[in-house]
Design an enzyme around this catalytic site. Structure first.
Site, PDB file in Angstrom:
ATOM      1  CG  MET A 136     -11.198   4.140   1.374  1.00 11.80           C
ATOM      2  SD  MET A 136      -9.707   4.063   2.359  1.00 11.80           S
ATOM      3  CE  MET A 136      -8.498   4.049   1.043  1.00 11.80           C
ATOM      4  CG  HIS A 140      -9.208   0.860  -1.123  1.00 13.84           C
ATOM      5  ND1 HIS A 140      -8.689   0.663   0.142  1.00 13.84           N
ATOM      6  CD2 HIS A 140     -10.557   0.940  -0.965  1.00 13.84           C
ATOM      7  CE1 HIS A 140      -9.685   0.639   1.021  1.00 13.84           C
ATOM      8  NE2 HIS A 140     -10.818   0.815   0.376  1.00 13.84           N
ATOM      9  CG  MET A 144      -8.093   8.029   1.692  1.00 14.77           C
ATOM     10  SD  MET A 144      -7.292   8.133   3.294  1.00 14.77           S
ATOM     11  CE  MET A 144      -6.383   6.591   3.308  1.00 14.77           C
ATOM     12  CG  ASP A 173      -6.502  -2.345   2.620  1.00 19.53           C
ATOM     13  OD1 ASP A 173      -5.421  -2.189   3.219  1.00 19.53           O
ATOM     14  OD2 ASP A 173      -7.079  -1.449   1.974  1.00 19.53           O
ATOM     15  N   GLY A 174      -5.462  -3.983   5.709  1.00 17.64           N
ATOM     16  CA  GLY A 174      -5.407  -3.330   7.021  1.00 17.64           C
ATOM     17  C   GLY A 174      -4.770  -4.204   8.088  1.00 17.64           C
ATOM     18  N   GLY A 175      -3.631  -3.731   8.593  1.00 15.19           N
ATOM     19  CA  GLY A 175      -2.969  -4.455   9.683  1.00 15.19           C
ATOM     20  C   GLY A 175      -2.420  -5.808   9.271  1.00 15.19           C
ATOM     21  CG  MET A 205     -12.009  -1.940   4.193  1.00 15.97           C
ATOM     22  SD  MET A 205     -10.406  -1.689   3.401  1.00 15.97           S
ATOM     23  CE  MET A 205      -9.454  -0.930   4.727  1.00 15.97           C
ATOM     24  CB  SER A 254      -0.930   0.004   1.207  1.00 20.04           C
ATOM     25  OG  SER A 254      -1.656   1.214   1.207  1.00 20.04           O
ATOM     26  CG  HIS A 272      -3.907  -1.216  -1.900  1.00 17.05           C
ATOM     27  ND1 HIS A 272      -5.036  -1.905  -2.298  1.00 17.05           N
ATOM     28  CD2 HIS A 272      -4.321  -0.380  -0.911  1.00 17.05           C
ATOM     29  CE1 HIS A 272      -6.073  -1.523  -1.570  1.00 17.05           C
ATOM     30  NE2 HIS A 272      -5.671  -0.579  -0.734  1.00 17.05           N
ATOM     31  CG  ASP A 306      -5.121   2.956   0.427  1.00 17.34           C
ATOM     32  OD1 ASP A 306      -6.092   2.194   0.331  1.00 17.34           O
ATOM     33  OD2 ASP A 306      -4.023   2.612   0.899  1.00 17.34           O
TER      34      ASP A 306
END
Ligand code: DX5
Ligand code: ZN
Length: 216
Positions: A68, A66, A37, A175-177, A137, A8, A33, A35
């Site tokens: 958002m 992605h 926003m 996606d995330g952590g 997510m 990401s 990836h 992001d």
């Protein structure tokens, strides 16, 4: 089959973006990836068109976008112009999902639908057969470096079952952590694509982390 790794960009060093892009290009990551926003759908903003243009020109990997944002279909032409492979729109941001998915595919991209942690997998039951990808997510979207929400593992299993039951060809992305520990559990549960921001870009040896995630 190996995991598709999608580092990401949000966690890259923007003061030295070229060096991070060079690292990604050398690495075993298949996707990058991205992001996007708008400060409305999520309480943060990321990068805009000039940065994205630079990234698209400098990156040899497939772009996994992605969005958002509210009204994600307003960006269809812009995402297509970047040459993206995947366009992910949020379930929660799109009223006419079937129409949107059709338009993304007609534009020559893989159509992905993203679910927030609080949105049940079953909301996709009537559209899963039309999807190329589902992005689950595993944090609340908007920021990198957050803690993985363990319940996501159950959602991956449930989605795997839904895909099998409907004959869908959709890939499962998370996606995330995501790091080597959480990534292993996700791969075992049936994830195909792992997004990793901090775990890759803040590592001492980012390329080695990508290789490790790929072979989970
Ligand atoms: C969060 C973004 C993620 C983020 C992941 O809203 O969608 O892609 O960059 O970052 P890590 O892997 O650090 O949680
Ligand atoms: Zn993301």
């Amino acid at each position: 089959m190996s995991i598709i790794v999608s580092p990401s960009l949000l966690s890259a060093n923007f003061a030295n973006l070229q060096s991070d892009l060079d690292m990604i290009n050398r690495s075993e990551a298949e996707w990058l990836h991205i992001d996007i926003m708008d400060g409305v759908f999520v309480p943060n903003i990321s990068f805009g068109p000039p940065v994205l243009q630079y990234v698209a020109e400098g990156c040899t990997k497939a772009l996994d976008v992605h969005l958002m944002v509210v009204n994600p279909m307003n960006y269809l032409d812009a995402v297509k112009a970047l040459g993206a492979k995947v366009m992910n729109i949020h379930y929660e941001a799109c009223t006419h999902l079937h129409r949107a998915i059709t338009q993304i595919k007609e534009a020559g991209m893989m159509a992905g639908v993203t679910l927030n942690p609080s949105t049940p997998v079953m909301m996709l039951k009537d559209i899963i057969a039309d999807l190329d990808l589902v992005l689950l997510m595993s944090v609340n979207p908007g920021f990198g470096g957050q803690k993985f929400i363990p319940h996501t593992v159950e959602k991956v299993k449930e989605l795997r079952e839904l895909i099998a039951a409907t004959g869908s060809k959709a890939l499962i992305e998370v996606d995330g952590g995501v790091n080597e520990q959480t990534g292993r559990v996700l791969a075992e549960a049936g994830a195909d694509v792992l997004v990793a921001g901090n775990a890759v870009f803040k590592a001492e040896n980012p390329e080695a982390v990508i290789t490790a995630l790929r072979s989970l």
